[in-house]
Design an enzyme around this catalytic site. Structure first.
Site, PDB file in Angstrom:
ATOM      1  CG  ASP A  49      -1.793   1.233   1.274  1.00 40.40           C
ATOM      2  OD1 ASP A  49      -2.830   1.233   0.586  1.00 40.40           O
ATOM      3  OD2 ASP A  49      -1.447   2.205   1.972  1.00 40.40           O
ATOM      4  CE1 TYR A  54       0.295   8.257   2.398  1.00 43.79           C
ATOM      5  CE2 TYR A  54       1.060   6.067   1.795  1.00 43.79           C
ATOM      6  CZ  TYR A  54       0.118   6.890   2.392  1.00 43.79           C
ATOM      7  OH  TYR A  54      -0.987   6.322   2.984  1.00 43.79           O
ATOM      8  CD  GLN A 176      -5.079   2.484   3.581  1.00 41.84           C
ATOM      9  OE1 GLN A 176      -4.158   3.246   3.841  1.00 41.84           O
ATOM     10  NE2 GLN A 176      -5.101   1.758   2.468  1.00 41.84           N
ATOM     11  CB  SER A 205      -1.977   3.907  12.694  1.00 38.10           C
ATOM     12  OG  SER A 205      -1.190   4.366  13.772  1.00 38.10           O
ATOM     13  CB  ALA A 208      -1.362   3.452  18.561  1.00 42.11           C
ATOM     14  NE  ARG A 227       6.672   7.187  12.429  1.00 41.60           N
ATOM     15  CZ  ARG A 227       5.904   6.199  11.965  1.00 41.60           C
ATOM     16  NH1 ARG A 227       4.611   6.215  12.189  1.00 41.60           N
ATOM     17  NH2 ARG A 227       6.437   5.208  11.268  1.00 41.60           N
TER      18      ARG A 227
END
Length: 332
Positions: A49, A54, A176, A205, A208, A227
């Site tokens: 995906d 992006y 999605q 996610s 999370a 992150r």
């Protein structure tokens, strides 16, 4: 690897999908990105995906190079359209012009003649839905797209799209959304609407933003390079999970993961896959070993008592408000 049908369609996808939202073309050097894709292929992931937006279109380019030489019928390639990919007023949204131009750019960058699933990355409140769906229908009949789906649409928007898809005889098969132990906003409205329409959930996610790995500790600064310290990660929502209350509750899940013989990441991914409406869970990776770890969640069955204990621990930290399905504002 284990596999599931995507909604009520005939398309089979891997329970774990590989996504390159915040990695390819931005956080990772290309060789590291290629190594992660190779690891995904090695462990049996067949579903990949991405999206045109992006890394400013670079993520599609990297994925295209990574998959070059693979048997095209042997994997499922998903991308998306909606967010800006240029400076012009028509370089965004779900107008016919933007959709028809965007698919050609995506196919060129991905080095393929078609994508298996083309997704409306958000609902466009400024374009008639009939225009959007007819443009998708034309791409399907041209063979550039095999199926269509959406991302972060509300339950009512999904019903409207499904009604038009039936009129146009369009294979509308997926949504999605964001979904995890902590973020369950799709359960009250989106999943029922999707089930009515025959859409499967391809969730993003599931860990999370890394919070459910347990690496973030209450009262402490995030680890360097994580992150939570990345500008993109912060912009895309990790901050709401970075409270001492949430992080303390997540730490209490560690003994449960150990009892189940799973890592924290595996527990988080396995949790979303317990929902029968979920067809696939998207995982990203900055290192091949993360791919190898996450994929072990495929096929795992969690006991009902374990699920009850997870709910008891997370309690008020769980977000369930369906109004938080991400709906973008009108374009300036």
């Amino acid at each position: 690897m284990h596999f599931r049908k995507l909604g009520r369609s005939g398309l089979v996808v891997s329970e774990i999908s590989y996504g390159n939202w915040l990695t390819h073309g931005s956080q990772l050097e290309e060789e590291a990105a290629l190594a992660c894709v190779r690891a995904a292929l090695d462990v049996g992931i067949t579903t990949f995906d991405t999206a045109d937006v992006y890394a400013g279109t670079r993520a599609e380019e990297v994925l295209g190079r990574a998959l070059k030489g693979q048997r095209r019928a042997g994997y499922e390639l998903f991308t998306k359209v909606y967010w800006p990919t240029g400076p012009g007023k028509n370089d965004r949204g779900l107008s016919r012009k933007h959709i028809l131009e965007s698919i050609d750019g995506s196919l060129r960058r991905l080095q393929t003649d078609y994508v298996d699933l083309y997704q409306a990355h958000r609902f466009d409140v400024e374009t008639p839905l009939e225009e959007t769906m007819l443009a998708f229908a034309d791409l399907l009949r041209q063979g550039k797209v095999l199926y269509i789906g959406v991302s972060e649409w509300t339950g009512e928007q999904i019903r409207q799209g499904a009604a038009l898809a039936r009129e146009l005889r369009v294979p509308f098969i997926s949504n999605q959304p964001q979904y995890s132990m902590l973020h369950r906003v799709i359960e009250p409205e989106v999943i029922p609407a999707s089930n009515e329409a025959g859409l499967g959930q391809i969730v993003w996610s599931p860990i999370a933003q890394g919070v459910l790995t347990g690496k973030y500790l209450p009262g402490q600064q995030p680890p360097a390079g994580s992150r939570a310290t990345d500008a993109n990660g912060a912009r895309y929502g990790i901050a709401r999970f970075m409270t001492d209350d949430v992080l303390t509750r997540v730490q209490q899940l560690i003994p449960l993961a150990k009892e189940a013989g799973l890592s924290m990441a595996q527990l988080a991914v396995a949790w979303v896959l317990q929902n029968p409406s979920v067809s696939s869970a998207i995982v990203g990776a900055s290192r091949p070993e993360q791919v190898h770890d996450n994929v072990k969640a495929a096929g795992v069955k969690l006991q009902p008592e374990l699920l009850r204990r997870i709910d008891a621990i997370l309690g008020p930290a769980i977000e369930r408000n369906p109004a938080l399905t991400e709906v973008p504002a009108r374009r300036p």
